[in-house]
Design a protein around this motif. Structure first.
Motif, PDB file in Angstrom:
ATOM      1  N   THR A  48       0.919  -1.237   0.087  1.00 46.46           N
ATOM      2  CA  THR A  48       0.097   0.056   0.029  1.00 46.46           C
ATOM      3  C   THR A  48       0.924   1.370  -0.215  1.00 46.46           C
ATOM      4  O   THR A  48       2.091   1.038   0.240  1.00 46.46           O
ATOM      5  CB  THR A  48      -1.036   0.173   1.256  1.00 46.46           C
ATOM      6  OG1 THR A  48      -0.024   0.224   2.460  1.00 46.46           O
ATOM      7  CG2 THR A  48      -1.884  -1.189   1.381  1.00 46.46           C
ATOM      8  N   GLN A  49       0.184   2.339  -0.636  1.00 52.55           N
ATOM      9  CA  GLN A  49       0.903   3.780  -0.291  1.00 52.55           C
ATOM     10  C   GLN A  49      -0.177   4.516   0.414  1.00 52.55           C
ATOM     11  O   GLN A  49      -0.749   5.387  -0.467  1.00 52.55           O
ATOM     12  CB  GLN A  49       1.205   4.023  -1.795  1.00 52.55           C
ATOM     13  CG  GLN A  49       2.072   5.613  -1.699  1.00 52.55           C
ATOM     14  CD  GLN A  49       2.236   6.083  -3.010  1.00 52.55           C
ATOM     15  OE1 GLN A  49       3.252   6.895  -3.111  1.00 52.55           O
ATOM     16  NE2 GLN A  49       1.939   5.453  -4.145  1.00 52.55           N
ATOM     17  N   PRO A  50      -0.196   4.551   1.715  1.00 55.12           N
ATOM     18  CA  PRO A  50      -1.245   5.237   2.332  1.00 55.12           C
ATOM     19  C   PRO A  50      -0.969   6.862   2.248  1.00 55.12           C
ATOM     20  O   PRO A  50      -2.130   7.717   2.110  1.00 55.12           O
ATOM     21  CB  PRO A  50      -1.157   4.924   3.979  1.00 55.12           C
ATOM     22  CG  PRO A  50       0.009   4.029   3.841  1.00 55.12           C
ATOM     23  CD  PRO A  50       0.464   3.820   2.521  1.00 55.12           C
ATOM     24  N   ALA A  68      -8.486   0.110  -1.491  1.00 53.05           N
ATOM     25  CA  ALA A  68      -9.335   1.332  -2.065  1.00 53.05           C
ATOM     26  C   ALA A  68      -9.717   2.040  -1.010  1.00 53.05           C
ATOM     27  O   ALA A  68     -10.100   1.499   0.022  1.00 53.05           O
ATOM     28  CB  ALA A  68     -10.669   1.058  -3.027  1.00 53.05           C
ATOM     29  N   ASP A  69      -9.494   3.356  -0.918  1.00 50.31           N
ATOM     30  CA  ASP A  69      -9.880   4.497  -0.183  1.00 50.31           C
ATOM     31  C   ASP A  69      -9.082   4.088   1.293  1.00 50.31           C
ATOM     32  O   ASP A  69     -10.004   4.147   2.326  1.00 50.31           O
ATOM     33  CB  ASP A  69     -11.503   4.385  -0.034  1.00 50.31           C
ATOM     34  CG  ASP A  69     -11.735   4.843  -1.427  1.00 50.31           C
ATOM     35  OD1 ASP A  69     -11.401   5.631  -1.935  1.00 50.31           O
ATOM     36  OD2 ASP A  69     -13.142   4.196  -1.657  1.00 50.31           O
ATOM     37  N   GLY A  70      -8.045   3.483   1.430  1.00 45.74           N
ATOM     38  CA  GLY A  70      -7.318   3.400   2.560  1.00 45.74           C
ATOM     39  C   GLY A  70      -7.607   2.167   3.238  1.00 45.74           C
ATOM     40  O   GLY A  70      -7.225   1.794   4.300  1.00 45.74           O
ATOM     41  N   VAL A  71      -8.357   0.893   2.410  1.00 47.77           N
ATOM     42  CA  VAL A  71      -8.943  -0.022   3.054  1.00 47.77           C
ATOM     43  C   VAL A  71      -8.617  -1.275   2.314  1.00 47.77           C
ATOM     44  O   VAL A  71      -8.443  -1.291   1.057  1.00 47.77           O
ATOM     45  CB  VAL A  71     -10.563  -0.168   3.251  1.00 47.77           C
ATOM     46  CG1 VAL A  71     -10.833  -1.215   3.683  1.00 47.77           C
ATOM     47  CG2 VAL A  71     -10.944   0.979   4.056  1.00 47.77           C
ATOM     48  N   GLY A 107      -2.365  -2.026   9.016  1.00 54.50           N
ATOM     49  CA  GLY A 107      -2.959  -3.330   8.696  1.00 54.50           C
ATOM     50  C   GLY A 107      -3.813  -3.751   9.891  1.00 54.50           C
ATOM     51  O   GLY A 107      -4.428  -4.927   9.806  1.00 54.50           O
ATOM     52  N   SER A 108      -4.513  -2.567  10.596  1.00 56.60           N
ATOM     53  CA  SER A 108      -5.322  -2.919  11.832  1.00 56.60           C
ATOM     54  C   SER A 108      -6.577  -3.280  11.193  1.00 56.60           C
ATOM     55  O   SER A 108      -6.982  -2.808  10.146  1.00 56.60           O
ATOM     56  CB  SER A 108      -5.227  -1.672  12.635  1.00 56.60           C
ATOM     57  OG  SER A 108      -5.816  -0.609  12.002  1.00 56.60           O
ATOM     58  N   VAL A 109      -7.447  -3.871  12.310  1.00 55.33           N
ATOM     59  CA  VAL A 109      -8.765  -4.355  11.562  1.00 55.33           C
ATOM     60  C   VAL A 109      -9.682  -3.020  11.791  1.00 55.33           C
ATOM     61  O   VAL A 109      -9.682  -2.452  12.588  1.00 55.33           O
ATOM     62  CB  VAL A 109      -9.316  -5.242  12.548  1.00 55.33           C
ATOM     63  CG1 VAL A 109     -10.870  -5.565  12.328  1.00 55.33           C
ATOM     64  CG2 VAL A 109      -8.522  -6.727  12.718  1.00 55.33           C
ATOM     65  N   LYS A 110     -10.297  -2.704  10.642  1.00 55.97           N
ATOM     66  CA  LYS A 110     -11.405  -1.792  10.519  1.00 55.97           C
ATOM     67  C   LYS A 110     -12.615  -2.107  10.774  1.00 55.97           C
ATOM     68  O   LYS A 110     -13.492  -1.414  11.252  1.00 55.97           O
ATOM     69  CB  LYS A 110     -10.993  -0.867   9.289  1.00 55.97           C
ATOM     70  CG  LYS A 110      -9.811  -0.166   9.265  1.00 55.97           C
ATOM     71  CD  LYS A 110      -9.724   0.727   8.019  1.00 55.97           C
ATOM     72  CE  LYS A 110     -10.452   2.014   7.977  1.00 55.97           C
ATOM     73  NZ  LYS A 110     -10.037   3.267   8.577  1.00 55.97           N
ATOM     74  N   LYS A 111     -12.938  -3.397  10.539  1.00 49.19           N
ATOM     75  CA  LYS A 111     -14.070  -4.154  10.388  1.00 49.19           C
ATOM     76  C   LYS A 111     -14.188  -5.544  10.435  1.00 49.19           C
ATOM     77  O   LYS A 111     -13.274  -6.088   9.683  1.00 49.19           O
ATOM     78  CB  LYS A 111     -15.186  -3.728   9.124  1.00 49.19           C
ATOM     79  CG  LYS A 111     -16.424  -4.106   9.118  1.00 49.19           C
ATOM     80  CD  LYS A 111     -17.185  -3.731   7.703  1.00 49.19           C
ATOM     81  CE  LYS A 111     -18.251  -4.697   7.395  1.00 49.19           C
ATOM     82  NZ  LYS A 111     -18.459  -4.733   6.052  1.00 49.19           N
ATOM     83  N   GLY A 112     -14.711  -6.206  11.356  1.00 52.50           N
ATOM     84  CA  GLY A 112     -14.653  -7.821  11.547  1.00 52.50           C
ATOM     85  C   GLY A 112     -15.426  -8.310  10.613  1.00 52.50           C
ATOM     86  O   GLY A 112     -16.012  -7.804   9.773  1.00 52.50           O
ATOM     87  N   PRO A 113     -15.432  -9.788  10.493  1.00 48.63           N
ATOM     88  CA  PRO A 113     -15.241 -10.331  11.956  1.00 48.63           C
ATOM     89  C   PRO A 113     -13.726 -10.594  12.266  1.00 48.63           C
ATOM     90  O   PRO A 113     -13.579 -11.263  13.236  1.00 48.63           O
ATOM     91  CB  PRO A 113     -16.022 -11.731  11.437  1.00 48.63           C
ATOM     92  CG  PRO A 113     -15.800 -11.927   9.917  1.00 48.63           C
ATOM     93  CD  PRO A 113     -15.904 -10.375   9.548  1.00 48.63           C
TER      94      PRO A 113
END
Length: 152
Positions: free
Chosen positions: A83-85, A108-111, A126-132
């Protein structure tokens, strides 16, 4: 009289011994083939300029221009997503979702998104933004030299 009938009682048959020795040798060969490969334990860096990933053979993974700003690219064969944040800052993570091991398929869009159960991860760390998924994507080491991105 067979050779197995000459075996002391309780001793393994000759076939059993030969098969066990062969299996052990095969396991040693396979272990040697995988020696030095990067693990997915999350201990790797992932920031641009970090060392090179074992087993990459120093091959160029991508050019910096291949990785869109705010997005990224999945390299399925190498098991990595780059990625290239923000402009000029490149990160790399395992492309294996920490929920059930599916391969992430887009950025896409940082995700970073996983298609199997719709987990989402931050393209920055790499942190979780949405589970599960509950664990972050493990970082992978890459090096950026000029326009070339290489697995460390």
């Amino acid at each position: 009289m067979t050779s197995e009938s000459l075996q002391p009682e309780g001793a393994p048959a000759r076939r059993t011994v030969v098969a066990a020795v062969g299996a052990t040798g095969f396991a040693l060969v396979l272990g040697a083939c995988g020696a030095g490969e990067a693990s997915d334990d999350g201990s790797g860096g992932g920031t641009g300029g970090a060392g090179a990933a074992a087993g990459s053979g120093d091959a160029v993974l991508a050019k910096t221009s291949d990785i869109p700003e705010g997005g990224g690219k999945v390299f399925a064969a190498q098991g990595v997503v780059v990625t290239q944040p923000v402009k000029g800052r490149f990160q790399a993570f395992s492309s294996k979702c920490t929920h059930q091991g599916c391969a992430v398929n887009r950025v896409a869009d940082g995700v970073i998104a996983c298609p199997c159960h719709h987990s989402e991860f931050s393209a920055t760390d790499g942190s979780v933004k949405k589970g599960p998924a509950t664990r972050p994507l493990p970082a992978k080491d890459i090096s950026v030299t000029g326009e070339e991105i290489r697995l460390a």
